[in-house]
Scaffold this motif. Structure first.
Motif, PDB file in Angstrom:
ATOM      1  N   VAL A 131       0.839  -1.195   0.000  1.00 47.72           N
ATOM      2  CA  VAL A 131       0.000   0.000   0.000  1.00 47.72           C
ATOM      3  C   VAL A 131       0.876   1.248   0.000  1.00 47.72           C
ATOM      4  O   VAL A 131       1.667   1.468   0.919  1.00 47.72           O
ATOM      5  N   MET A 132       0.720   2.064  -1.052  1.00 47.50           N
ATOM      6  CA  MET A 132       1.540   3.266  -1.213  1.00 47.50           C
ATOM      7  C   MET A 132       0.649   4.466  -1.519  1.00 47.50           C
ATOM      8  O   MET A 132      -0.424   4.331  -2.117  1.00 47.50           O
ATOM      9  N   ASP A 133       1.110   5.631  -1.136  1.00 48.50           N
ATOM     10  CA  ASP A 133       0.446   6.887  -1.473  1.00 48.50           C
ATOM     11  C   ASP A 133       1.478   7.772  -2.164  1.00 48.50           C
ATOM     12  O   ASP A 133       2.626   7.870  -1.717  1.00 48.50           O
ATOM     13  N   THR A 134       1.063   8.435  -3.241  1.00 51.45           N
ATOM     14  CA  THR A 134       2.036   9.179  -4.052  1.00 51.45           C
ATOM     15  C   THR A 134       2.184  10.642  -3.659  1.00 51.45           C
ATOM     16  O   THR A 134       2.903  11.383  -4.344  1.00 51.45           O
ATOM     17  N   HIS A 135       1.533  11.064  -2.559  1.00 53.08           N
ATOM     18  CA  HIS A 135       1.721  12.469  -2.179  1.00 53.08           C
ATOM     19  C   HIS A 135       1.594  12.645  -0.676  1.00 53.08           C
ATOM     20  O   HIS A 135       0.527  12.980  -0.143  1.00 53.08           O
ATOM     21  N   LEU A 136       2.721  12.462   0.013  1.00 55.13           N
ATOM     22  CA  LEU A 136       2.799  12.639   1.460  1.00 55.13           C
ATOM     23  C   LEU A 136       3.558  13.935   1.745  1.00 55.13           C
ATOM     24  O   LEU A 136       4.766  14.014   1.561  1.00 55.13           O
ATOM     25  N   ASP A 137       2.840  14.959   2.201  1.00 56.91           N
ATOM     26  CA  ASP A 137       3.466  16.242   2.537  1.00 56.91           C
ATOM     27  C   ASP A 137       4.040  16.241   3.949  1.00 56.91           C
ATOM     28  O   ASP A 137       4.406  17.301   4.477  1.00 56.91           O
ATOM     29  N   THR A 138       4.162  15.091   4.540  1.00 59.37           N
ATOM     30  CA  THR A 138       4.632  14.942   5.923  1.00 59.37           C
ATOM     31  C   THR A 138       5.986  15.596   6.202  1.00 59.37           C
ATOM     32  O   THR A 138       6.199  16.085   7.326  1.00 59.37           O
TER      33      THR A 138
ATOM     34  N   GLY B  36      -5.679  17.599   7.681  1.00 62.91           N
ATOM     35  CA  GLY B  36      -4.990  18.412   6.696  1.00 62.91           C
ATOM     36  C   GLY B  36      -3.558  18.737   7.021  1.00 62.91           C
ATOM     37  O   GLY B  36      -2.842  19.242   6.159  1.00 62.91           O
ATOM     38  N   SER B  37      -3.088  18.438   8.259  1.00 64.25           N
ATOM     39  CA  SER B  37      -1.719  18.839   8.577  1.00 64.25           C
ATOM     40  C   SER B  37      -0.938  17.857   9.441  1.00 64.25           C
ATOM     41  O   SER B  37       0.291  17.849   9.379  1.00 64.25           O
ATOM     42  N   VAL B  38      -1.589  17.038  10.234  1.00 62.07           N
ATOM     43  CA  VAL B  38      -0.885  16.011  11.016  1.00 62.07           C
ATOM     44  C   VAL B  38      -1.665  14.707  10.866  1.00 62.07           C
ATOM     45  O   VAL B  38      -2.606  14.440  11.620  1.00 62.07           O
ATOM     46  N   GLN B  39      -1.267  13.907   9.893  1.00 63.30           N
ATOM     47  CA  GLN B  39      -2.046  12.717   9.544  1.00 63.30           C
ATOM     48  C   GLN B  39      -1.192  11.480   9.285  1.00 63.30           C
ATOM     49  O   GLN B  39      -1.730  10.388   9.099  1.00 63.30           O
ATOM     50  N   VAL B  40       0.121  11.660   9.262  1.00 60.05           N
ATOM     51  CA  VAL B  40       1.024  10.552   8.947  1.00 60.05           C
ATOM     52  C   VAL B  40       2.122  10.483  10.001  1.00 60.05           C
ATOM     53  O   VAL B  40       2.853  11.446  10.215  1.00 60.05           O
ATOM     54  N   ASP B  41       2.223   9.369  10.667  1.00 59.93           N
ATOM     55  CA  ASP B  41       3.364   9.030  11.519  1.00 59.93           C
ATOM     56  C   ASP B  41       3.423   7.511  11.569  1.00 59.93           C
ATOM     57  O   ASP B  41       2.549   6.827  11.009  1.00 59.93           O
ATOM     58  N   LEU B  42       4.447   6.970  12.208  1.00 60.18           N
ATOM     59  CA  LEU B  42       4.644   5.524  12.166  1.00 60.18           C
ATOM     60  C   LEU B  42       3.468   4.739  12.756  1.00 60.18           C
ATOM     61  O   LEU B  42       2.990   3.786  12.117  1.00 60.18           O
TER      62      LEU B  42
ATOM     63  N   TRP C 143       7.426  11.003  -0.498  1.00 60.10           N
ATOM     64  CA  TRP C 143       7.497  12.034   0.531  1.00 60.10           C
ATOM     65  C   TRP C 143       7.968  13.318  -0.159  1.00 60.10           C
ATOM     66  O   TRP C 143       8.999  13.344  -0.829  1.00 60.10           O
ATOM     67  N   VAL C 144       7.211  14.389   0.022  1.00 59.95           N
ATOM     68  CA  VAL C 144       7.278  15.542  -0.871  1.00 59.95           C
ATOM     69  C   VAL C 144       8.253  16.623  -0.411  1.00 59.95           C
ATOM     70  O   VAL C 144       8.260  17.025   0.756  1.00 59.95           O
TER      71      VAL C 144
ATOM     72  N   ASP D  41      -2.955  13.674  -0.583  1.00 52.78           N
ATOM     73  CA  ASP D  41      -2.462  14.981  -0.127  1.00 52.78           C
ATOM     74  C   ASP D  41      -2.427  15.051   1.393  1.00 52.78           C
ATOM     75  O   ASP D  41      -2.761  16.082   1.995  1.00 52.78           O
ATOM     76  N   TRP D  42      -2.015  13.931   2.019  1.00 51.51           N
ATOM     77  CA  TRP D  42      -1.888  13.900   3.474  1.00 51.51           C
ATOM     78  C   TRP D  42      -0.897  14.954   3.965  1.00 51.51           C
ATOM     79  O   TRP D  42       0.159  15.145   3.367  1.00 51.51           O
ATOM     80  N   ASP D  43      -1.251  15.601   5.034  1.00 53.20           N
ATOM     81  CA  ASP D  43      -0.440  16.642   5.675  1.00 53.20           C
ATOM     82  C   ASP D  43      -0.235  17.873   4.799  1.00 53.20           C
ATOM     83  O   ASP D  43       0.534  18.767   5.141  1.00 53.20           O
ATOM     84  N   GLY D  44      -0.962  17.914   3.673  1.00 53.36           N
ATOM     85  CA  GLY D  44      -0.904  19.082   2.803  1.00 53.36           C
ATOM     86  C   GLY D  44      -2.273  19.683   2.569  1.00 53.36           C
ATOM     87  O   GLY D  44      -2.459  20.469   1.635  1.00 53.36           O
ATOM     88  N   GLY D  45      -3.221  19.317   3.413  1.00 52.46           N
ATOM     89  CA  GLY D  45      -4.581  19.822   3.269  1.00 52.46           C
ATOM     90  C   GLY D  45      -5.601  18.733   3.032  1.00 52.46           C
ATOM     91  O   GLY D  45      -6.808  18.979   3.112  1.00 52.46           O
ATOM     92  N   GLY D  46      -5.147  17.518   2.709  1.00 55.29           N
ATOM     93  CA  GLY D  46      -6.062  16.427   2.431  1.00 55.29           C
ATOM     94  C   GLY D  46      -6.677  15.834   3.689  1.00 55.29           C
ATOM     95  O   GLY D  46      -6.282  16.151   4.810  1.00 55.29           O
ATOM     96  N   GLY D  47      -7.629  14.942   3.468  1.00 57.44           N
ATOM     97  CA  GLY D  47      -8.341  14.315   4.569  1.00 57.44           C
ATOM     98  C   GLY D  47      -9.791  14.752   4.594  1.00 57.44           C
ATOM     99  O   GLY D  47     -10.108  15.902   4.284  1.00 57.44           O
ATOM    100  N   VAL D  48     -10.672  13.821   4.935  1.00 59.01           N
ATOM    101  CA  VAL D  48     -12.111  14.093   4.936  1.00 59.01           C
ATOM    102  C   VAL D  48     -12.749  13.445   6.154  1.00 59.01           C
ATOM    103  O   VAL D  48     -12.141  12.604   6.818  1.00 59.01           O
ATOM    104  N   LYS D  49     -13.984  13.813   6.450  1.00 58.83           N
ATOM    105  CA  LYS D  49     -14.729  13.155   7.521  1.00 58.83           C
ATOM    106  C   LYS D  49     -14.854  11.672   7.181  1.00 58.83           C
ATOM    107  O   LYS D  49     -15.329  11.312   6.116  1.00 58.83           O
ATOM    108  N   GLY D  50     -14.421  10.839   8.107  1.00 61.74           N
ATOM    109  CA  GLY D  50     -14.457   9.408   7.866  1.00 61.74           C
ATOM    110  C   GLY D  50     -13.151   8.853   7.353  1.00 61.74           C
ATOM    111  O   GLY D  50     -12.969   7.636   7.289  1.00 61.74           O
ATOM    112  N   MET D  51     -12.235   9.737   6.985  1.00 64.18           N
ATOM    113  CA  MET D  51     -10.884   9.341   6.589  1.00 64.18           C
ATOM    114  C   MET D  51      -9.953  10.488   6.980  1.00 64.18           C
ATOM    115  O   MET D  51      -9.377  11.179   6.156  1.00 64.18           O
ATOM    116  N   GLU D  52      -9.828  10.672   8.300  1.00 68.56           N
ATOM    117  CA  GLU D  52      -9.112  11.824   8.828  1.00 68.56           C
ATOM    118  C   GLU D  52      -7.600  11.684   8.783  1.00 68.56           C
ATOM    119  O   GLU D  52      -6.887  12.687   8.779  1.00 68.56           O
TER     120      GLU D  52
END
Length: 417
Positions: A43-50, A70-76, A89-90, A359-370
């Motif tokens: 499982v990969m994501d092509t746009h991690l602004d982390t 939108g700004s803190v959504q990715v950590d180990l 990782w962008v 667009d994790w940590d770059g503004g992405g994320g929605v209700k139900g997939m925070e």
């Protein structure tokens, strides 16, 4: 919705069998759940602004940081819960003036961000590993580590010195996009409606595409005007990726692409990665209180855009913006709206040309997939829609890795067919 017939065929075959199976001899294997399947997939994501969080003193990639949409959504820990094996990782730099001093400042900012990515990996060698080739992803994931490819959103830091593309390539950069919110020295942006258009790529932008092809880098058409994407398709020797985008048929926004362009990208072998940036998923109207606070913020900064401001002004602006967000939260889109974009893209170009770039940590994320811990929900939904395990694997990483392999082969002078 597509209908899976496997279960029906199995039951029909059992009914026609001349020798019935005794109840006590029936298999006891419990069917695999969607979560279990998700955990098995790469499982990969092509746009991690982390990487934008790496310089923040209160952020720890190994900690389960409080989620902030939108700004803190990715950590180990979140990656582990969500089965996210890694991705791109962008290195992001806001677009600024087109002059020598500004180019130098942007270059230094991008080099610093690249340093921060490498430092994070070096500090956590048991959990993360830098990746450089298409073959690295499966190997790193199999070792239990998270995959760290590097990408550049907005080639502005390259300035006019294309030798810098190779400098960043040597540091591990494997994907590059020529433009962001505003026109750059390389190309027209989808969201810059000024009169100073190139009609697509500039001559320097054409040279950037050729240099990326020479080095074996994936070209990213996200944020680019349709004319720019057309030029990139015509000129590039390998297919394009749109690392994070939406579809115009669901929401008519300049950042989104229509079905015709989606098909053109797919016909060329490219991939469209669907984002979860609420403002690109549907119209989101702020409350009256929030709009008043935003208007006051613009007055306070005399209409200065944070994208073109100096570092000190930009820092103050975003600090004030956080205060506004805390007092008057921005409206949010939903998981179902994200799924609507995703299913439309799959319907138009099929599972060999669609992936995930939220667009994790770059503004992405929605209700139900925070945050990324919710990613198994996407696999669950794709299964419910009738997509096979092989097709879902293509979605999560196979398509992106195919593009990377094609870029590598083109560098070596081999066919990309």
């Amino acid at each position: 919705m597509r209908i899976a017939l496997t279960s029906v065929l199995v039951l029909a075959a059992a009914a026609c069998s001349p020798k019935a199976v005794e109840p006590e001899m029936a298999p006891t294997t419990v069917p695999e759940t969607a979560s279990e399947l998700h955990e098995r997939l790469l499982v990969m994501d092509t746009h991690l602004d982390t990487p934008a969080n790496f310089s923040k003193p209160d952020f720890d990639i190994r900690a389960d940081n409080p989620s902030v949409l939108g700004s803190v959504q990715v950590d180990l820990p979140k990656m582990q819960r969500g089965g996210l094996d890694g991705g791109f990782w962008v290195i992001f730099t806001p677009q600024g003036p087109l002059d020598a001093d500004s180019y130098e400042a942007a270059k230094q900012a991008a080099l610093t961000r690249s340093d921060e990515i490498q430092a994070m990996v070096s500090a956590n060698p048991d959990s993360f590993e830098l990746a450089y080739t298409s073959a690295d992803a499966a190997r790193i994931a199999a070792s239990g580590k998270r995959v760290v490819y590097q990408s550049m959103e907005n080639a502005y830091p390259i300035g006019t010195d294309l030798a810098l593309v190779e400098t960043f390539y040597d540091r591990g950069l494997r994907m590059i996009g020529p433009v962001h919110f505003r026109d750059s020295q390389f190309a027209d942006s989808a969201t810059d409606l000024s009169a100073n258009d190139y009609g697509g790529l500039s001559p320097l932008g054409e040279d950037l595409v050729k240099e990326a092809n020479r080095l074996g880098m994936i070209l990213d058409g996200s944020h680019a005007a349709d004319s720019t994407v057309d030029d990139m398709i015509a000129l590039s020797t390998t297919p394009l990726i749109l690392s994070h985008t939406g579809v115009k048929d669901v929401y008519d926004h300049p950042r989104n692409i229509d079905d015709a362009l989606m098909r053109k990208i797919a016909d060329d072998g490219g991939v469209i990665q669907i984002n979860a940036y609420g403002g690109y998923l549907e119209p989101l109207e702020p409350t009256a209180q929030r709009q008043a606070a935003l208007d006051a913020l613009q007055t306070e900064f005399d209409g200065i855009s944070p994208l073109t401001a100096d570092d000190e002004t930009r820092e103050r602006y975003f600090a004030r913006m956080e205060e506004v967000d805390a007092a008057y939260p921005a409206p949010q889109s939903t998981f179902e709206k994200f799924i609507e974009h995703l299913l439309h893209a799959l319907e138009v170009v099929g599972p060999d040309h669609v992936g995930m770039g939220a667009d994790w940590d770059g503004g992405g994320g929605v209700k139900g997939m925070e945050d990324v811990s919710f990613l198994p929900k996407v696999t669950e939904r794709l299964l419910a829609e009738g997509y096979t395990e092989a097709e879902i694997q293509q979605f999560w990483s196979g398509n992106m890795l195919r593009l990377m392999e094609q870029a590598e082969k083109a560098k070596q002078g081999a066919s990309v067919e």
